[in-house]
Design a protein around this motif. Structure first.
Motif, PDB file in Angstrom:
ATOM      1  N   UNK A 105       0.841  -1.190   0.000  1.00 40.73           N
ATOM      2  CA  UNK A 105       0.000   0.000   0.000  1.00 40.73           C
ATOM      3  C   UNK A 105       0.880   1.245   0.000  1.00 40.73           C
ATOM      4  N   UNK A 106       0.322   2.340  -0.466  1.00 40.51           N
ATOM      5  CA  UNK A 106       1.062   3.598  -0.426  1.00 40.51           C
ATOM      6  C   UNK A 106       0.806   4.361   0.874  1.00 40.51           C
ATOM      7  N   UNK A 143       6.972  -2.447   6.966  1.00 32.84           N
ATOM      8  CA  UNK A 143       5.762  -3.247   6.848  1.00 32.84           C
ATOM      9  C   UNK A 143       5.112  -3.493   8.193  1.00 32.84           C
ATOM     10  N   UNK A 144       3.938  -4.123   8.132  1.00 29.42           N
ATOM     11  CA  UNK A 144       3.225  -4.559   9.331  1.00 29.42           C
ATOM     12  C   UNK A 144       2.625  -5.923   9.014  1.00 29.42           C
ATOM     13  N   UNK A 145       2.041  -6.579  10.010  1.00 32.80           N
ATOM     14  CA  UNK A 145       1.486  -7.907   9.782  1.00 32.80           C
ATOM     15  C   UNK A 145       0.235  -8.121  10.624  1.00 32.80           C
ATOM     16  N   UNK A 146      -0.690  -8.857  10.024  1.00 38.17           N
ATOM     17  CA  UNK A 146      -1.954  -9.239  10.653  1.00 38.17           C
ATOM     18  C   UNK A 146      -2.208 -10.703  10.372  1.00 38.17           C
ATOM     19  N   UNK A 147      -3.187 -11.261  11.063  1.00 42.35           N
ATOM     20  CA  UNK A 147      -3.700 -12.582  10.716  1.00 42.35           C
ATOM     21  C   UNK A 147      -5.142 -12.397  10.257  1.00 42.35           C
ATOM     22  N   UNK A 195       1.817  -6.488   5.081  1.00 42.27           N
ATOM     23  CA  UNK A 195       1.534  -5.357   4.205  1.00 42.27           C
ATOM     24  C   UNK A 195       2.744  -4.432   4.216  1.00 42.27           C
ATOM     25  N   UNK A 196       3.276  -4.192   3.033  1.00 39.42           N
ATOM     26  CA  UNK A 196       4.496  -3.400   2.865  1.00 39.42           C
ATOM     27  C   UNK A 196       4.156  -2.013   2.331  1.00 39.42           C
ATOM     28  N   UNK A 197       4.905  -1.033   2.808  1.00 37.83           N
ATOM     29  CA  UNK A 197       4.790   0.335   2.303  1.00 37.83           C
ATOM     30  C   UNK A 197       5.453   0.420   0.939  1.00 37.83           C
ATOM     31  N   UNK A 198       4.741   0.951  -0.056  1.00 39.51           N
ATOM     32  CA  UNK A 198       5.368   1.207  -1.343  1.00 39.51           C
ATOM     33  C   UNK A 198       6.011   2.583  -1.303  1.00 39.51           C
ATOM     34  N   UNK A 199       6.956   2.810  -2.154  1.00 37.97           N
ATOM     35  CA  UNK A 199       7.674   4.081  -2.163  1.00 37.97           C
ATOM     36  C   UNK A 199       6.829   5.180  -2.711  1.00 37.97           C
TER      37      UNK A 199
END
Length: 136
Positions: free
Chosen positions: A89-90, A119-123, A132-136
């Motif tokens: 995601x941006x 990034x962050x993580x969920x279940x 979920x990773x931050x896009x540039x």
């Protein structure tokens, strides 16, 4: 030659909870919802990306799976070690706040890693790891 990822598969053991997570919390659209013999396959995907989908499937739908394998799959799903997907995601912080407000299971808050990824993580409700990773 051009190769793209068309569909990826994640198990789900509660179709309604899966829909609440992927449709309501993540904002994915439903592409298909098929029932057969008491099982349900739900295809979802990000809006504006009609060629990329995730199929949420019953974990033991394969007729070749033994009872022991079904048990192992169920145990691994409960521990969150069976399946995973990486999203991007941006606006990582904004999405994290939204998901946290939706009361999803947080595994990792947004983190800047030394190898250059934030990034962050969920279940999800079935225990699948969603990073979920931050896009540039």
């Amino acid at each position: 030659m051009n190769i793209t990822i068309h569909q990826s598969y994640l198990p789900q053991d509660d179709p309604d909870a899966a829909l609440a997570f992927y449709r309501d919390a993540l904002g994915f659209e439903i592409r298909n919802d098929v029932g057969y013999n008491g099982m349900r396959w739900i295809t979802v995907g990000p809006k504006g990306q009609p060629d990329t989908s995730i199929v949420l499937h019953p974990p033991a739908a394969d007729p070749g799976i033994t009872e022991e394998e079904k048990r192992v799959i169920t145990e691994m799903m409960a521990k969150g070690t069976y399946a995973a997907v990486n999203l991007a995601t941006d606006d990582l912080d904004g999405l994290f706040e939204k998901l946290q407000a939706d009361d999803v299971e947080v595994v990792q808050e947004p983190t800047d890693h030394p190898y250059g990824i934030r990034d962050c993580a969920f279940r999800d409700p079935a225990g699948n790891m969603i990073r979920i990773q931050q896009t540039k």
